[in-house]
Design a protein around this motif. Sequence first.
Motif, PDB file in Angstrom:
ATOM      1  N   ILE A 220       0.717  -1.130  -0.001  1.00  0.00           N
ATOM      2  CA  ILE A 220      -0.204   0.061   0.003  1.00  0.00           C
ATOM      3  C   ILE A 220       0.899   1.258  -0.038  1.00  0.00           C
ATOM      4  O   ILE A 220       0.576   2.248  -0.944  1.00  0.00           O
ATOM      5  CB  ILE A 220      -0.766   0.095   1.156  1.00  0.00           C
ATOM      6  CG1 ILE A 220      -2.053  -1.293   0.963  1.00  0.00           C
ATOM      7  CG2 ILE A 220      -1.649   1.343   1.245  1.00  0.00           C
ATOM      8  CD1 ILE A 220      -2.875  -1.394   2.535  1.00  0.00           C
ATOM      9  N   VAL A 221       1.844   1.078   0.787  1.00  0.00           N
ATOM     10  CA  VAL A 221       2.761   2.260   0.750  1.00  0.00           C
ATOM     11  C   VAL A 221       3.530   2.660  -0.323  1.00  0.00           C
ATOM     12  O   VAL A 221       3.698   3.704  -0.863  1.00  0.00           O
ATOM     13  CB  VAL A 221       3.947   2.172   2.091  1.00  0.00           C
ATOM     14  CG1 VAL A 221       4.750   3.447   2.125  1.00  0.00           C
ATOM     15  CG2 VAL A 221       3.145   2.013   3.262  1.00  0.00           C
ATOM     16  N   THR A 222       3.642   1.554  -1.049  1.00  0.00           N
ATOM     17  CA  THR A 222       4.455   1.543  -2.373  1.00  0.00           C
ATOM     18  C   THR A 222       3.560   2.048  -3.502  1.00  0.00           C
ATOM     19  O   THR A 222       3.801   2.883  -4.207  1.00  0.00           O
ATOM     20  CB  THR A 222       4.977   0.242  -2.804  1.00  0.00           C
ATOM     21  OG1 THR A 222       5.762  -0.190  -2.078  1.00  0.00           O
ATOM     22  CG2 THR A 222       5.988   0.379  -4.030  1.00  0.00           C
ATOM     23  N   ALA A 223       2.167   1.605  -3.441  1.00  0.00           N
ATOM     24  CA  ALA A 223       1.111   2.102  -4.305  1.00  0.00           C
ATOM     25  C   ALA A 223       0.924   3.493  -4.211  1.00  0.00           C
ATOM     26  O   ALA A 223       0.891   4.197  -5.295  1.00  0.00           O
ATOM     27  CB  ALA A 223      -0.107   1.211  -4.160  1.00  0.00           C
ATOM     28  N   LEU A 224       0.742   4.136  -3.016  1.00  0.00           N
ATOM     29  CA  LEU A 224       0.561   5.527  -2.918  1.00  0.00           C
ATOM     30  C   LEU A 224       1.365   6.303  -3.414  1.00  0.00           C
ATOM     31  O   LEU A 224       0.923   7.293  -4.171  1.00  0.00           O
ATOM     32  CB  LEU A 224       0.231   5.698  -1.285  1.00  0.00           C
ATOM     33  CG  LEU A 224      -0.758   5.029  -0.439  1.00  0.00           C
ATOM     34  CD1 LEU A 224      -0.731   5.463   0.891  1.00  0.00           C
ATOM     35  CD2 LEU A 224      -2.170   5.518  -0.954  1.00  0.00           C
ATOM     36  N   THR A 225       2.709   6.225  -3.347  1.00  0.00           N
ATOM     37  CA  THR A 225       3.646   7.176  -3.929  1.00  0.00           C
ATOM     38  C   THR A 225       3.747   6.595  -5.583  1.00  0.00           C
ATOM     39  O   THR A 225       3.753   7.790  -6.242  1.00  0.00           O
ATOM     40  CB  THR A 225       5.110   7.054  -3.308  1.00  0.00           C
ATOM     41  OG1 THR A 225       5.681   8.405  -3.949  1.00  0.00           O
ATOM     42  CG2 THR A 225       5.679   5.804  -3.681  1.00  0.00           C
ATOM     43  N   GLY A 226       3.254   5.621  -5.889  1.00  0.00           N
ATOM     44  CA  GLY A 226       3.432   5.293  -7.351  1.00  0.00           C
ATOM     45  C   GLY A 226       2.421   5.922  -7.965  1.00  0.00           C
ATOM     46  O   GLY A 226       2.422   6.533  -8.938  1.00  0.00           O
ATOM     47  N   ILE A 227       1.232   6.087  -7.482  1.00  0.00           N
ATOM     48  CA  ILE A 227      -0.001   6.698  -7.851  1.00  0.00           C
ATOM     49  C   ILE A 227       0.389   8.186  -8.078  1.00  0.00           C
ATOM     50  O   ILE A 227       0.246   8.856  -9.042  1.00  0.00           O
ATOM     51  CB  ILE A 227      -1.422   6.410  -7.188  1.00  0.00           C
ATOM     52  CG1 ILE A 227      -1.599   5.167  -7.518  1.00  0.00           C
ATOM     53  CG2 ILE A 227      -2.738   7.631  -7.524  1.00  0.00           C
ATOM     54  CD1 ILE A 227      -2.850   4.582  -6.217  1.00  0.00           C
ATOM     55  N   GLN A 247      14.779   4.972   5.889  1.00  0.00           N
ATOM     56  CA  GLN A 247      15.278   4.045   5.087  1.00  0.00           C
ATOM     57  C   GLN A 247      14.473   3.324   4.019  1.00  0.00           C
ATOM     58  O   GLN A 247      14.774   3.464   2.729  1.00  0.00           O
ATOM     59  CB  GLN A 247      16.349   3.244   5.638  1.00  0.00           C
ATOM     60  CG  GLN A 247      17.027   2.052   4.941  1.00  0.00           C
ATOM     61  CD  GLN A 247      18.108   2.660   3.938  1.00  0.00           C
ATOM     62  OE1 GLN A 247      18.847   3.778   4.245  1.00  0.00           O
ATOM     63  NE2 GLN A 247      18.173   2.198   2.826  1.00  0.00           N
ATOM     64  N   ARG A 248      13.578   2.517   4.652  1.00  0.00           N
ATOM     65  CA  ARG A 248      12.592   1.896   3.955  1.00  0.00           C
ATOM     66  C   ARG A 248      11.893   2.940   2.879  1.00  0.00           C
ATOM     67  O   ARG A 248      11.352   2.597   1.793  1.00  0.00           O
ATOM     68  CB  ARG A 248      11.691   1.141   4.808  1.00  0.00           C
ATOM     69  CG  ARG A 248      10.679   0.139   4.178  1.00  0.00           C
ATOM     70  CD  ARG A 248      11.823  -1.207   3.489  1.00  0.00           C
ATOM     71  NE  ARG A 248      11.087  -2.053   3.073  1.00  0.00           N
ATOM     72  CZ  ARG A 248      11.219  -2.438   1.686  1.00  0.00           C
ATOM     73  NH1 ARG A 248      12.520  -2.022   1.063  1.00  0.00           N
ATOM     74  NH2 ARG A 248      10.515  -3.381   0.925  1.00  0.00           N
ATOM     75  N   LEU A 249      11.163   4.032   3.584  1.00  0.00           N
ATOM     76  CA  LEU A 249      10.517   4.958   2.611  1.00  0.00           C
ATOM     77  C   LEU A 249      11.375   5.377   1.447  1.00  0.00           C
ATOM     78  O   LEU A 249      10.820   5.444   0.220  1.00  0.00           O
ATOM     79  CB  LEU A 249       9.994   6.030   3.290  1.00  0.00           C
ATOM     80  CG  LEU A 249       9.051   6.001   4.456  1.00  0.00           C
ATOM     81  CD1 LEU A 249       8.997   6.956   5.568  1.00  0.00           C
ATOM     82  CD2 LEU A 249       7.781   5.790   3.753  1.00  0.00           C
ATOM     83  N   PHE A 250      12.482   5.468   1.637  1.00  0.00           N
ATOM     84  CA  PHE A 250      13.432   5.857   0.455  1.00  0.00           C
ATOM     85  C   PHE A 250      13.624   4.911  -0.434  1.00  0.00           C
ATOM     86  O   PHE A 250      13.428   5.104  -1.766  1.00  0.00           O
ATOM     87  CB  PHE A 250      14.833   6.381   1.014  1.00  0.00           C
ATOM     88  CG  PHE A 250      15.686   6.940   0.072  1.00  0.00           C
ATOM     89  CD1 PHE A 250      15.463   8.055  -0.777  1.00  0.00           C
ATOM     90  CD2 PHE A 250      16.860   6.009  -0.430  1.00  0.00           C
ATOM     91  CE1 PHE A 250      16.352   8.461  -1.819  1.00  0.00           C
ATOM     92  CE2 PHE A 250      17.801   6.276  -1.332  1.00  0.00           C
ATOM     93  CZ  PHE A 250      17.260   7.779  -1.979  1.00  0.00           C
ATOM     94  N   GLU A 251      13.756   3.691  -0.066  1.00  0.00           N
ATOM     95  CA  GLU A 251      13.718   2.698  -1.020  1.00  0.00           C
ATOM     96  C   GLU A 251      12.436   2.502  -1.741  1.00  0.00           C
ATOM     97  O   GLU A 251      12.514   1.918  -2.805  1.00  0.00           O
ATOM     98  CB  GLU A 251      14.013   1.167  -0.148  1.00  0.00           C
ATOM     99  CG  GLU A 251      15.628   1.125   0.430  1.00  0.00           C
ATOM    100  CD  GLU A 251      15.505   0.164   1.385  1.00  0.00           C
ATOM    101  OE1 GLU A 251      16.556   0.067   2.111  1.00  0.00           O
ATOM    102  OE2 GLU A 251      14.794  -0.598   1.672  1.00  0.00           O
ATOM    103  N   LEU A 252      11.244   2.769  -1.092  1.00  0.00           N
ATOM    104  CA  LEU A 252      10.097   2.692  -1.753  1.00  0.00           C
ATOM    105  C   LEU A 252       9.789   3.715  -2.725  1.00  0.00           C
ATOM    106  O   LEU A 252       8.793   3.829  -3.131  1.00  0.00           O
ATOM    107  CB  LEU A 252       8.893   2.226  -0.798  1.00  0.00           C
ATOM    108  CG  LEU A 252       9.204   1.055   0.139  1.00  0.00           C
ATOM    109  CD1 LEU A 252       8.012   0.881   1.040  1.00  0.00           C
ATOM    110  CD2 LEU A 252       9.040  -0.291  -0.723  1.00  0.00           C
ATOM    111  N   GLY A 253      10.664   4.643  -2.704  1.00  0.00           N
ATOM    112  CA  GLY A 253      10.501   5.727  -3.763  1.00  0.00           C
ATOM    113  C   GLY A 253      10.020   7.229  -3.054  1.00  0.00           C
ATOM    114  O   GLY A 253       9.524   8.094  -3.872  1.00  0.00           O
TER     115      GLY A 253
END
Length: 283
Positions: A220-227, A247-253
């Motif tokens: 979900i966290v990845t999809a939100l920034t993707g959209i 760190q994880r947020l940065f990795e997820l974009g």
Amino acid sequence: EAMTGTGGSVIRYDASLERELTQRATIAADLRRGLTAGEFHMLYQPIVELPHGRLVGVEALVRWTRADGRVVSPADFIPIAEDTGLIVDLGAWIIDTVCAQAAAWQREHGPEALRSVAVNVSARQLLDPGLPDLVAGALAGHGVPAKLLTVEITETAVFGGGRALATVHALSELGVSLALDDFGTGHSSLGLLRTCPVDAIKVDKSFVDGLGGTPQQEAIVTALTGIAETMGLRTVAEGVETAEQAQRLFELGYRYAQGFLFARPLPPSAIDAMLQQNHHIAA
Ligand code: C2E
Ligand code: MG
Ligand code: MG
Ligand code: MG
């Protein structure tokens, strides 16, 4: 004593409810007095760029210190200010104070020192058709370029459409940025991205807290920034408390974050000190 409500459900007479109502009425009166007496001030929480933690913006958060020294949380008094309509006067004071502060930072540290200064507006403020003029007046009065100001709105405030949505469009036409706050917690997060002219989303702390949990939560966290990215919107992650989350947020974009890991809401002088050093907040 018990009363029978409609549908046969039993509503218990509750002394604590009565106490709460009395307390709310007292707070409402104190709020009005407090506004005149100058009991409110603003704190500013840094918004940083990942991964290095450079200060790029701030969010203004109101504080109320009552005459007896007690500090009341906005979570406790904003809803009462909304119900009583006092939020319109309090909100006007907040917008003016934040614009004055933004102008002072620009004078002191140059026009590029901060990319954005964000201010929260609540549902009731968005129902006030005078809000766009008020914001325009504060910007012009203090000489602040519209693009420096970000207005944070919540999904629930604009969910009903109608007048709130019209106000949002009028604000957007002023050239201020609009951010959807607490993104993902409301009724129609994705739907709103179609009708609301937003420039940024602030992904709610509850999603950040889910990092490191189940793969679904991370998805979900990845999809939100993707959209958001696909739509050309900035994403800010709220409530980042640990280096692992950052760190994880940065990795997820994710590029922007805010939270106690980097800084708590701070008085203006502390932001000045950071701008003086062109501050990087070590994560
Ligand atoms: P918000 O706009 O979502 O603001 C973020 C809240 O999360 C702030 O609480 C902030 O201090 C807190 N926070 C930031 N980072 C962290 C973290 O890492 N961990 C935790 N646990 N909390 C964090 P605050 O200042 O108590 O404000 C609460 C809410 O009250 C705000 O939520 C906003 O909805 C409302 N509010 C605050 N200031 C204003 C204002 O000036 N006007 C209006 N209309 N509403 C305001
Ligand atoms: Mg906010
Ligand atoms: Mg928020
Ligand atoms: Mg939030």
